[in-house]
Design an enzyme around this catalytic site. Structure first.
Site, short mmCIF file in Angstrom:
data_model
loop_
_atom_site.label_atom_id
_atom_site.label_comp_id
_atom_site.label_asym_id
_atom_site.label_seq_id
_atom_site.Cartn_x
_atom_site.Cartn_y
_atom_site.Cartn_z
CE LYS A 156 55.27 32.77 30.02
NZ LYS A 156 56.84 33.22 29.95
CE1 TYR A 158 42.18 33.05 38.68
CE2 TYR A 158 40.26 33.70 39.89
CZ TYR A 158 41.49 33.89 39.58
OH TYR A 158 42.41 34.91 40.25
CG ASP A 182 57.54 36.66 30.66
OD1 ASP A 182 56.99 36.96 29.88
OD2 ASP A 182 58.71 36.00 30.71
CG ASP A 231 46.35 42.41 42.95
OD1 ASP A 231 45.37 42.78 42.71
OD2 ASP A 231 46.58 41.90 43.91
CG ASP A 257 44.05 37.50 40.23
OD1 ASP A 257 43.33 38.56 40.96
OD2 ASP A 257 44.67 36.65 40.77
C1 IPM Z 1 40.12 39.62 42.39
C2 IPM Z 1 40.29 38.58 43.63
C3 IPM Z 1 39.62 37.32 43.15
C4 IPM Z 1 40.32 36.67 42.13
C5 IPM Z 1 39.59 36.38 44.53
C6 IPM Z 1 38.81 36.91 45.75
C7 IPM Z 1 38.67 35.18 44.11
O1 IPM Z 1 41.65 38.37 43.85
O2 IPM Z 1 38.97 39.81 42.30
O3 IPM Z 1 41.12 39.94 41.74
O4 IPM Z 1 41.27 35.81 42.19
O5 IPM Z 1 39.58 36.82 41.14
MG MG Z 2 42.89 39.72 42.57
#
Ligand code: IPM
Ligand code: MG
Length: 369
Positions: free
Chosen positions: A193, A142, A226, A254, A250
């Site tokens: 990884k 990032y 993975d 999710d 990230d």
């Molecule tokens: C998160 C979001 C952020 C990230 C974006 C909005 C920059 O996806 O907080 O997970 O990728 O960190």
């Molecule tokens: Mg995110």
């Protein structure tokens, strides 16, 4: 009397709608739990772009630094997409993480019993799931250099990002995760990884020696990213605390959130390093994002925002009892069959954002009796 300073940054989309309900819970705490809570509120994301031309001002960064905790809503939306990469609303959260040194992003994925059917996975796979992903959040790809888009001699282009981690960065996030694991099941999974990336190899070696040296009571497991994604869908309960890099965290957070099936329920905390007085900068936010498609309709689920406030009470303000009150109130509301659209289930009553806020406050009132 407990006195604290909170900075509220509702942001865009459903951010302001769900933050309104969190504010009501804060007012309840002041009224009934003897807190003196100094609240400030400011603009971030698209809302700040519209007024100041930038996604976050230096004044807001300074206010965030001065606060005991920041309660963040969500940023972004289609109306700011034309602005280009360097002015996008998401910069607000990235700058807060980086400028305040918020390197440890705690993302719980918890399945509350009344919501076990909300997941697309089978109930027997997710029932009782209580997972904590600790994502490194100020380093890795990032922020790594070099980065950019350059034009090659033949006129075509090359996009560059760099995954880079130092021993120090890996160790400090490893410690946060290991400390959490100690308070839970004493199991830690470290995810990278190392079969392809040198930064992943350093990650594995650094975590291995950290745990051997300072946390010999923990059981450490190394999982390739993975494979971790696959295992999270196959059998998420095998994990307790997972520690991983910014990008993998990230993605995996999710994924883990969808094991619960209810994005609208999940809070998060992002913590920095404690200073000499033991004060650590911290930001709390729902993981659901600004959800522009439902913004302004009054149907968003405010629970993730309110549970983020509960995390702030627990991790920053040393008020675990108040945190527990809020969490219990949310669980009771769900057990009573009240649901916002995102977690609607057969036989339940569908309600909107502010009625959900009312229901939580009613449960909090009951806790006084
Ligand atoms: C998160 C979001 C952020 C990230 C974006 C909005 C920059 O996806 O907080 O997970 O990728 O960190
Ligand atoms: Mg995110």
């Amino acid at each position: 009397m407990t006195e604290y300073r909170l900075l509220l940054l509702p942001g865009d989309g459903i951010g302001p709608e769900v933050m309104r309900e969190a504010r009501r819970v804060l007012a309840w705490l002041s009224r009934h739990r003897g807190h003196e809570c100094h609240l400030a509120e400011d603009l971030v994301g698209g809302a700040a772009i519209d007024v100041h031309g930038v996604p976050i001002t230096d004044a807001v960064i300074a206010a965030a630094r001065a606060a005991d905790a920041v309660l963040f809503g969500a940023v972004g939306g289609p109306q700011w997409r034309h602005l280009g990469f360097d002015r996008r609303p998401e910069i607000a959260i990235l700058r807060l993480r980086q400028d305040l040194g918020l390197f440890a992003n705690l993302r719980p994925a918890t399945v509350l019993d009344p919501l076990v059917d909300a997941s697309t996975l089978k109930p027997e796979v997710v029932r009782g799931l209580d997972l904590m992903i600790v994502r490194e959040s100020t380093g890795g790809i990032y922020f790594g250099e070099p980065r950019g888009i350059e034009t090659l001699p033949d006129g075509s282009k090359r996009g560059i990002n760099t995954e880079v981690y130092t021993t120090h960065e890996i160790e400090r996030v490893g410690r946060v995760a290991a400390d959490l694991a100690r308070l839970r099941s004493r199991r830690l999974a470290s995810v990278e990884k190392s079969n392809v990336m040198e930064s992943g190899l350093l990650w594995r070696e650094t975590i291995t020696s950290l745990i051997a040296r300072d946390y010999p009571d923990l059981t450490l497991e190394h999982v390739l990213a993975d494979n971790c994604a696959m295992q999270l869908v196959r059998n998420p309960r095998q994990f307790d605390v997972i520690v991983t890099s910014n990008l993998f965290g990230d993605l995996l957070s999710d994924l883990a959130s969808m094991c619960t099936g209810s994005l609208g329920m999940l809070p998060s905390a992002t913590l920095g390093a404690p200073d000499a007085q033991g004060r650590r900068p911290a930001l709390y936010e729902p993981i659901h994002g600004s959800a522009p498609d439902i913004a302004g309709k009054g149907i968003a689920n405010p629970m993730a925002q309110i549970l983020s406030l509960a995390m702030a009470l627990r991790y920053s303000l040393n008020l675990p009892e108040d945190a527990a009150l809020i969490e219990a109130a949310c669980t009771s509301v769900l057990a009573n069959g009240l649901r916002t659209a995102d977690i609607m289930a057969p036989g339940c009553a569908r309600i909107g954002t502010s009625v959900m806020g009312d229901a939580i406050l009613r449960e909090l009132d009951k806790s006084l009796a």
